[in-house]
Every structure is written in structure tokens, then in C-alpha cells.
Design a protein around this motif. Structure first.
Motif, PDB file in Angstrom:
ATOM      1  N   HIS A  66     103.880 177.566  71.553  1.00 23.43           N
ATOM      2  CA  HIS A  66     105.316 177.292  71.611  1.00 23.43           C
ATOM      3  C   HIS A  66     105.786 176.935  73.018  1.00 23.43           C
TER       4      HIS A  66
ATOM      5  N   PRO B 225      99.858 180.733  73.286  1.00 19.92           N
ATOM      6  CA  PRO B 225     101.295 180.526  73.073  1.00 19.92           C
ATOM      7  C   PRO B 225     101.672 179.049  72.994  1.00 19.92           C
TER       8      PRO B 225
ATOM      9  N   PRO C 292     108.081 182.199  69.817  1.00 22.79           N
ATOM     10  CA  PRO C 292     106.663 182.412  69.506  1.00 22.79           C
ATOM     11  C   PRO C 292     106.482 182.875  68.067  1.00 22.79           C
TER      12      PRO C 292
END
Length: 462
Positions: free
Chosen positions: A92, A90, A81
Motif C-alpha cells: 500500500h 506493505p 494497509p
């Protein structure tokens, strides 16, 4: 209502592989298993382990009442992250979710057919983001499908109204006012692929009429819901907590006065910038109030892999633990949130306002200091502060791109814990908690709706 063994019907529960979804659906699975149903919980092996390891509030034997189907998957992307990302969603983790969902569809479909072939009826309870399972189930006549909503009725209603261009009611205008930048373009693309309408007999809501009665009623009048059974059974997390394990932070809480500690945690999808971490530390220290602060980055693909996570957090607050010793405790890594919220020394909850956290905090009668990060969280923050009036805003959504200063954190903590205004907020929060807990008892609305759900899925079908 507990079923005789010979009358029990198998239930297949399919969660979305993110902590807030896994947790809610595992709580619901445990509830159904406690009523005598044979419950099957199916997700990737990695995420089933995560759900089992993090569940709190149940006896150590409870998990043995569920059959876990661990679907093997290839190694997951290990994206880290970004603490300095302009948007706090988030992103990622999107490749992880996409990777898992592409791999597990075929095994889930095979499991569905296997379970349905061994029983006259099979109940499927699934997260709406796993709608492909419901699509596959539609081809199996003996399967009856229910969606489990992990978001509030307010959020669901606002999504529908925004997409239809419907005006809000005057009384609740602030709750339904458009909110910009709650999700990224990449997230919307993901939702467009996986969040699709599929047939369902009914919808289970992790909410409570004591919190959202008017919004549940309004939601039931919408086209997507009007022909379906709705069951508002929340909170599905236990209101009487009986976790067998005790984290070190609970030992620390045992030594604090009743209702004296602010619990600070921003969920499993939030990574704060270095600057923001330092400002929170300043605000908590200057408030002079006792606190437990869970300081961790957002989950990655496999939460058992935490390389580098603790090091970043320790380097940010090199002498903070020593300075606040005896007053505050920093937990680096996962913390047993439900146990902390239920502890008699906990007085308030500074939260990102994910729905799971909102339900847990309000159930325990705690005022919430709202700090929304993304998605449905800004609307929950408005509901808590403007509608229910059981909390205060730490960071307004309009200032989402700014670093919240230490003095703002200090002021919010004192407003709840010290100021005269805080007494009224704490009183309302306690009353709300009592109403929610009463709803789960016999005769309460959530208890009655759970009984109605059980009666419906066990009805005689000709």
C-alpha cells in the motif's frame, strides 16, 4: 575527531522516505554533526517531520545541529494497509514512495547545486534507493558521493550472489540458500526503477565487524565494492541512550524486575491479520512472562494521519488489557523502541528482524525471537538463530503463509525466558552486545572506521 569550524566540510544527507531508512540516516547525520560537520538532511516535509518526531537516543539539543530541508509535496495517497494480504510487504505504501520520489528530484538537484556552489567541496551521503541524486551529483565536480547501506552486509552479499548465480561457501550454506517469495513483483518493479548503479567514492555500512566481519570481508571482494572505500561504522544508533522524553511504557518498565520483560514489536511495515493478533495474545498470556507489545498497523503515507488504526486494534482485544494487567502492557501506536530495548527490565525482543531492529536489539545484548515478514528479514532471522545463535525462531519462513498459533508463541517465549536452553542464548546475546558496544569505543573497529571515514572526507584534495 572533531573538526575546527574553518576546516569543516558540508554534508548533504538524502534518505529514502521509509521509517527504517529515515531513522538510520538521521542517526548517522547526528553522529556527523556531533563531530563538527555542517549537516544538511533533505527529504519531503512529511518525512522529515516523521524522522524528527521518532528519533530516540539523543539529547534534545542534538537536532538543532542539523539543517533540515523540508521539500514540499502534494498530499500523499492515503492507502490503508491490508491486514489479510497474502504477502506482508506493505504494498500500500509503494504509490506513496513513487509519488514522493517523482516530486523531490528537481528540488534535491537544485539544493545540491546550491550547497556545492557555496563551498569548495560537498559530501553527498545518500540511500541507494535515492540513486538519482548521485546521478545528478556526477555532473557537479565538487561533489563527492557515498552510499549509505541500510541493510546488512549478509543481505547485500546474498543479493549479489543470487543475481550472479554464485554458489555459497560451505560453512555458511544455510545463510545463502535461496529464499522464495521475499518480495513481490510490484516491489521488484519499483527496485528496477530506483535501485540503479551510480558512481560513488565509497560505501558506509550500518553494521559491525563483531556481527558480520566475514561477510564484510567477502563483500569487499565483489566487483561493485572492490574499487570503493568501505566503512563499517555501525551501530549508528546510540548504545548509551539519552532520550529527553519518557513514554508511559517506560514508567511501567521502571516497576518491573531486571531482565524480566519480553518486548514484542514488528516494525513500521507490518500489519497482522485479526486472527494472528488473537493468537499472539493467547501465546503471550499463556507464557506467564512479563511483556510490552506494540500493536499497530504498518505506516501509511503520512504517519500523522492515523484514522481508524487504533479502533481496529482495540476491537480485536476487548478485554485483553484487563486480563494481563500488572504482567503485560499493550502499546497501541508508536513506541520508543530504542528506549525500551535499553531499559534494564527488558530481557528479550520478539522482532520482524528488520535490520534497524536487529542492530538495536543486538547492541543492547538482547536475545531475539525472530518472526520475519518480508524482504531481507528472513535472512537476518537465519543469521541470528543459525549463525550467531543469539535468538530462537518463532515462525520459520517456510510457514510464512500460515497463522502462527498461540502455543508456538508461548513455546518460543519460554524457550528464551524459562528453559535451560535459554540461559545459553541469553549469555551469548549479552556477550554479543558487549562486543558491539566495545566496537563503538575508542580503539574498537566501528570507532576506527568512523574515524577513517572522517579522515577520508576531510583529506586534502588537489
Amino acid at each position: 575527531m572533531e573538526l575546527p569550524k574553518e576546516e569543516s566540510i558540508p554534508i548533504l544527507v538524502v534518505p529514502f522516505p521509509a521509517q527504517g531508512h529515515l531513522n538510520q540516516l538521521l542517526h548517522f547525520s547526528l553522529t556527523l554533526a556531533s563531530h563538527g560537520f555542517p549537516v544538511h538532511f533533505a527529504c519531503s516535509s512529511v518525512h522529515n517531520r516523521q524522522a524528527r518526531d521518532r528519533i530516540r537516543g539523543w539529547s534534545s539539543e542534538s537536532l538543532h545541529n542539523i539543517t533540515f530541508h523540508d521539500i514540499p509535496i502534494p498530499s500523499l495517497p492515503s492507502n490503508v494497509p491490508n491486514p489479510n494480504s497474502a504477502h506482508k510487504f506493505p504494498s500500500h505504501i509503494l504509490p506513496v514512495w513513487d509519488s514522493v520520489l517523482r516530486v523531490i528530484r528537481s528540488p534535491l538537484s537544485s539544493l545540491l547545486r546550491s550547497l556545492s556552489s557555496s563551498s569548495p567541496r560537498l559530501i553527498l551521503v545518500h540511500d541507494p534507493l535515492m540513486s538519482f541524486v548521485a546521478h545528478d551529483a556526477a555532473a557537479v565536480p565538487s561533489v563527492e558521493t557515498y552510499k549509505f547501506q541500510c541493510i546488512s552486509a549478509l543481505t547485500q552479499l546474498s543479493f549479489i550472489w543470487e543475481s550472479n548465480g554464485k554458489a555459497s561457501t560451505e560453512d555458511n550454506d544455510i545463510l545463502f540458500s535461496p529464499l522464495e517469495d521475499t518480495i513481490t513483483e510490484g516491489v521488484q518493479d519499483f527496485l528496477n526503477v530506483y535501485y540503479i548503479e551510480t558512481p560513488a567514492e565509497g560505501i558506509v555500512l550500518n553494521t559491525c565487524r563483531a556481527i558480520e566481519g566475514p561477510f564484510i570481508d567477502l563483500l569487499g571482494k565483489e566487483d561493485d565494492f572492490i574499487s570503493k572505500k568501505m566503512f563499517a561504522v555501525g551501530p549508528i544508533s546510540p548504545v548509551i541512550v539519552q532520550s529527553p522524553q519518557r513514554h508511559a511504557c517506560l514508567e511501567w518498565l521502571d516497576k518491573q524486575p531486571p531482565e524480566s520483560v519480553v518486548y514484542v514489536a514488528f516494525g513500521s511495515t507490518t500489519t497482522l491479520s485479526d486472527e494472528q493478533v488473537k493468537e499472539i495474545a493467547v501465546g503471550l498470556e499463556r507464557s506467564t512472562q512479563r511483556f510490552i507489545w506494540v500493536l499497530r498497523d504498518a505506516d501509511r503515507g503520512d504517519v500523522s494521519s492515523v484514522e481508524g488504526e487504533v479502533n481496529r486494534e482495540k476491537s480485536l482485544l476487548t478485554d485483553f488489557d484487563e486480563r494481563v494487567e500488572g504482567v503485560g502492557m499493550v502499546v497501541r501506536g508508536w513506541a520508543p523502541q530504542l528506549d525500551i530495548l535499553a531499559h534494564p527490565s527488558t530481557a528479550a525482543f520478539m522482532s520482524h528482524c528488520g535490520w534497524n531492529s536487529c542492530m538495536e536489539g543486538m547492541s543492547m545484548g538482547l536475545p531475539i525471537l525472530t518472526w520475519p515478514m518480508h524482504s531481507d528479514q528472513p535472512r537476518h532471522a537465519l543469521m541470528i538463530t543459525e549463525y550467531l545463535k543469539v535468538g530462537v525462531m518463532v515462525r520459520d519462513w517456510g510457514k510464512r503463509n500460515e497463522t502462527t498459533k498461540g502455543e508456538e508463541v508461548e513455546m518460543a517465549v519460554k524457550k528464551v525466558m524459562v528453559d535451560e536452553q535459554g540461559k545459553e542464548i541469553r549469555r551469548r546475546a549479552k556477550e554479543m552486545g558487549e562486543s558491539i558496544r566495545a566496537a563503538t569505543k575508542e580503539g574498537g573497529s566501528s570507532h576506527e572506521e568512523l574515524e577513517a571515514f572522517i579522515a577520508h572526507i576531510t583529506r586534502r584534495v588537489e
